[in-house]
Write an enzyme that holds these catalytic residues in place. Structure first.
Site, short mmCIF file in Angstrom:
data_model
loop_
_atom_site.label_atom_id
_atom_site.label_comp_id
_atom_site.label_asym_id
_atom_site.label_seq_id
_atom_site.Cartn_x
_atom_site.Cartn_y
_atom_site.Cartn_z
N SER A 120 69.37 31.37 -25.56
CA SER A 120 68.42 31.44 -24.70
C SER A 120 68.33 32.15 -23.13
O SER A 120 67.35 32.40 -22.60
CB SER A 120 67.94 29.83 -24.40
OG SER A 120 69.14 29.16 -24.10
N HIS A 141 65.07 35.21 -29.95
CA HIS A 141 64.80 34.25 -29.10
C HIS A 141 63.47 33.66 -29.50
O HIS A 141 62.51 33.87 -29.14
CB HIS A 141 65.16 34.37 -27.54
CG HIS A 141 65.08 33.20 -26.89
ND1 HIS A 141 64.22 32.99 -25.71
CD2 HIS A 141 65.33 31.90 -26.92
CE1 HIS A 141 64.31 31.76 -25.33
NE2 HIS A 141 64.90 31.12 -26.02
N GLU A 153 61.09 36.44 -28.89
CA GLU A 153 61.53 37.47 -27.73
C GLU A 153 62.68 38.39 -28.45
O GLU A 153 63.57 37.71 -28.97
CB GLU A 153 62.30 36.96 -26.52
CG GLU A 153 60.99 36.33 -25.35
CD GLU A 153 61.87 35.58 -24.19
OE1 GLU A 153 60.93 35.62 -23.35
OE2 GLU A 153 62.79 35.34 -24.34
N ASN A 192 62.21 32.17 -20.34
CA ASN A 192 63.08 31.18 -19.77
C ASN A 192 63.37 31.52 -18.01
O ASN A 192 63.67 30.61 -17.33
CB ASN A 192 64.68 31.17 -20.28
CG ASN A 192 64.36 30.10 -21.61
OD1 ASN A 192 63.39 29.28 -21.52
ND2 ASN A 192 65.31 30.34 -22.41
N1 3HC Z 1 55.98 20.87 -36.85
C1 3HC Z 1 54.81 20.57 -37.29
N2 3HC Z 1 53.85 19.75 -36.51
C2 3HC Z 1 54.19 19.42 -35.26
C3 3HC Z 1 55.66 19.71 -34.78
C4 3HC Z 1 56.46 20.38 -35.57
N3 3HC Z 1 57.74 20.63 -35.43
N4 3HC Z 1 55.94 19.25 -33.62
C5 3HC Z 1 54.31 18.70 -33.20
N5 3HC Z 1 53.92 18.80 -34.40
C6 3HC Z 1 52.32 18.22 -34.59
C7 3HC Z 1 52.12 16.97 -33.78
O1 3HC Z 1 52.72 15.91 -34.52
C8 3HC Z 1 50.84 16.72 -33.87
O2 3HC Z 1 50.22 16.27 -34.91
P1 3HC Z 1 49.20 15.26 -34.97
O3 3HC Z 1 47.87 15.96 -34.54
O4 3HC Z 1 48.99 14.86 -36.53
O5 3HC Z 1 49.26 14.11 -33.94
C9 3HC Z 1 50.25 18.17 -33.47
O6 3HC Z 1 51.38 19.30 -33.99
C10 3HC Z 1 49.72 18.63 -32.22
O7 3HC Z 1 50.52 18.01 -31.37
P2 3HC Z 1 50.03 17.31 -29.92
O8 3HC Z 1 48.80 16.48 -30.11
O9 3HC Z 1 51.04 16.68 -29.11
O10 3HC Z 1 49.44 18.60 -29.25
P3 3HC Z 1 49.60 19.98 -28.48
O11 3HC Z 1 48.25 20.86 -28.68
O12 3HC Z 1 50.09 19.68 -27.16
O13 3HC Z 1 50.65 20.92 -29.35
C11 3HC Z 1 52.94 21.82 -28.93
C12 3HC Z 1 52.00 20.68 -29.18
C13 3HC Z 1 52.43 22.90 -29.50
C14 3HC Z 1 54.22 21.37 -28.98
C15 3HC Z 1 52.40 22.08 -27.30
O14 3HC Z 1 52.32 20.79 -26.52
C16 3HC Z 1 53.03 23.31 -26.49
O15 3HC Z 1 52.79 24.46 -26.68
N6 3HC Z 1 53.92 22.62 -25.71
C17 3HC Z 1 54.92 23.66 -24.94
C18 3HC Z 1 56.00 24.05 -25.78
C19 3HC Z 1 56.82 25.04 -24.82
O16 3HC Z 1 56.77 25.34 -23.72
N7 3HC Z 1 58.01 25.38 -25.64
C20 3HC Z 1 58.80 26.45 -25.10
C21 3HC Z 1 59.98 25.82 -24.42
S1 3HC Z 1 60.95 26.81 -23.80
C22 3HC Z 1 62.11 27.23 -25.30
O17 3HC Z 1 61.89 26.69 -26.46
C23 3HC Z 1 63.07 28.12 -24.78
C24 3HC Z 1 64.50 27.72 -25.07
O18 3HC Z 1 65.37 28.87 -25.12
C25 3HC Z 1 64.88 26.80 -24.15
#
Ligand code: 3HC
Length: 379
Positions: A120, A141, A153, A192
């Protein structure tokens, strides 16, 4: 070379997700970890995710089994890599640990096999030097959860062969994901560089402004249109990942973030977020769970400094030609789920107010907050 078989090293949050999306695209996947119990947990999470996707008609119930069965969980490194076309390393963000893994791989894996790292934050050129194939080494990434986030990325090192960039780009496209090339191997790459400093800034805001975490998070969610609050996202990502990323970024580039001690404290106390049941917030277990954030709570806080720090780092990326404005916007939309473009948010919250807040913080807390000149053009 045609990629058919893929080995993923590390079955944590990112590793198991990358294994799953690769299997969903038809690849045969070897998922490797050092202990069977980690693999069992990873396969359980893959099954949960596949079932979720099938409930939403993204895949059929037959596909759940086919995809699941095309992933072989495996502990033996030699067996995991002797019939593979691409190795993606997704082990924890520890330079020494990665060095050990690459030492082992150098001994047993043919030179023409590409090594890709899902690091990351660690510099790709530095990592490539740990291998006996810097020309066949690249950063790829993914974002958490890899099953849902569309961004990947791609970070070439200084010696990466252009053909490897092309092959990895094609692999990413075959997963139905969107590749963005990070043109410079900078600390934190694109997303990040923006996300990790925000965790620290959210903590400084907490100290300065005397409001609660869920109020700050609600403001981030409802006023900045982020899909999750910053503390919520840090818990979801894992405080181990956040701490290690912060440490490595800060080690190499003092301008990228100011460390808040709480991140290390949580890491040291094994309060790693959702996966340990406690981080910034508490959770019932390690399954997917959301924090209760509301519009009402969001009215109690103005997240000017959080937006200011994000916009400042975004401006730095543009100014230093790490990516174009278009790629920046795509990366934040597909990698962090931002619904509104970052500089549009600056306009909405009022550019002068954002710059003024940064200038005040510069006086109180130092250079880090110095408003980037680029922000003055956002009108
Ligand atoms: N697989 C399948 N389904 C999944 C899942 C997965 N891994 N994770 C969550 N879901 C499902 C949930 O269970 C939910 O299902 P439901 O409708 O039956 O309850 C559905 O997806 C939608 O989830 P939410 O209702 O919580 O709604 P959101 O619309 O908020 O979507 C999210 C979830 C896509 C995780 C959204 O909140 C999001 O985009 N969050 C930000 C994530 C982010 O910023 N990630 C990057 C972090 S930085 C990184 O990763 C880099 C690293 O190097 C640090």
């Amino acid at each position: 070379m045609t990629i058919k078989n893929i080995t993923i090293l590390g079955s944590g949050i990112m590793g198991h997700g990358i294994a799953q999306v690769s299997a969903m695209a038809g690849y045969k996947v070897f998922l490797r970890d050092i202990e069977q119990k980690f693999l069992d947990k990873a396969m359980e999470k893959i099954r949960w995710s596949l079932q979720k996707l099938s409930e939403k008609n993204k895949i059929t119930s037959d596909e759940v089994d086919t995809i699941y069965n095309s992933i072989t969980p495996i502990v033996d490194l030699r067996a995991a890599t002797n019939n593979t076309d691409l190795i993606i390393e997704a082990v924890p963000e520890d330079f020494r640990l990665k060095e050990k893994v690459y030492d082992e791989l150098n001994e047993i894996v043919r030179n023409d096999i590409i090594f890709a790292s899902n690091t990351s934050t660690l510099p790709i050129t530095e990592l490539s030097k740990l291998t006996n194939r810097p020309q066949n080494f690249i950063g790829v990434h993914f974002f958490n959860p890899p099953q849902l986030m569309k961004l990947v990325e791609i970070i070439p090192g200084t010696q990466t062969n252009p053909q490897v960039v092309e092959e990895i780009t094609n692999y990413v496209i075959s997963l139905k994901k969107h590749p963005v090339i990070c043109k410079k191997d900078v600390s934190g790459f694109i997303v990040n560089r923006i996300f990790i400093p925000l965790v620290h800034e959210a903590l400084f805001s907490l100290d300065r402004d005397g409001v609660s975490m869920d109020i700050i998070d609600s403001a981030v969610k409802f006023k900045l249109d982020f899909p999750m609050g910053i503390f919520e996202l840090a818990d979801y990502t894992g405080l181990d990942v956040v701490y290690k990323a912060s440490y490595e970024m800060n080690l190499r580039d003092k301008k990228v973030l100011v460390m808040h001690p709480k991140v290390k404290e949580l890491y040291d106390n094994n309060q790693l977020g959702q996966k340990t049941g406690k981080g910034f917030y508490e959770y019932k277990d390690d399954n997917y769970e959301r924090v209760n954030l509301t519009q009402e709570k969001s009215a109690l806080y103005d997240p000017l400094s959080i937006l200011g720090v994000a916009a400042n780092n975004a401006a730095w990326l543009i100014e230093n030609e790490v990516c174009t404005l278009e790629d920046l916007n795509t990366a934040l939309k597909l990698g962090m789920g931002l619904k509104t473009e970052i500089f549009e948010l600056v306009k909405t919250l009022n550019t002068s107010k954002v710059i003024k807040r940064l200038s005040e913080l510069e006086k109180e807390q130092g250079d880090f907050y110095h408003p980037n000149k680029y922000l003055e053009n956002i009108q």
